[in-house]
Design a protein around this motif. Sequence first.
Motif: not given
Length: 256
Positions: A98-105, A122-132
């Motif tokens: 939810p943080a990534v979805e609503k981060c507004c850059s 946790y590392q896999n979670l961030v890798t999967r979601l944190d494209h930017d």
Amino acid sequence: MRIGFFDSGVGGITVLYEALKQLPQEDYIYYADTDHVPYGTKSKEDVLRYALEAVEFMAAEGIKALVVACNTATSIAINTLRQRYDFPILGMEPAVKPAVEKCCSKRILVMATPLTLKEEKYQNLVTRLDHDHLVDGLALPELVTYAEEFQFDPDEIKTYLRSRLNGYDLDQYGTVVLGCTHFPYFKGILKQLFPEGTNIIDGSAGTICYLKTVLGQRNLLSSSGQGNILFYSSGRREPLNSRYTHYLDYLHHSKI
């Protein structure tokens, strides 16, 4: 039958508090592994062993579902527990999605224990979601100690947090993720340190909402419970007016 909640200490009380709001007609068992708190600085092998011992005890007491209300224990033990038991087992993970979805850059700061941040889950979670590449992690193990000692003095906590946040440009962050269930106790203090409008989130509400859905799907929802709680400290039964009730009262009066 009761719903079980398990944590290394009092952090899971923040998740139990949410359950009491969303599921007031259930009864609960809360197990704090106070003999081994904190988990976040222990080895993976020790945390797995502690979690298996705790859940074995709770299963023998009779529970219809379990919430592993500890991010560290979830990352280490959740898969093994699900292989061993038939009742629904829900875990906690930092609310990165939810943080990534609503981060507004703007950047996202995940506060958690050292072990949670190091774990592959946790590392896999961030890798999967944190494209930017907007997510930063910050280990704050001392907050667990403060919570366990019922130490919520704003001046002392602010001094500690300012020392750990030194070097971070807080204006860059739009969201702070509380990736340890001990950390919501300090949400009010964190709001004072970060710029106005910074979103401070944790996974408790979403986890309990999902628990409610799972119980409904399995016809396990109760209509006869009264929010009664049995508290255990590493398998030792605690009295009704135990220290744990003081944490529930603190959360209630803090309106967290």
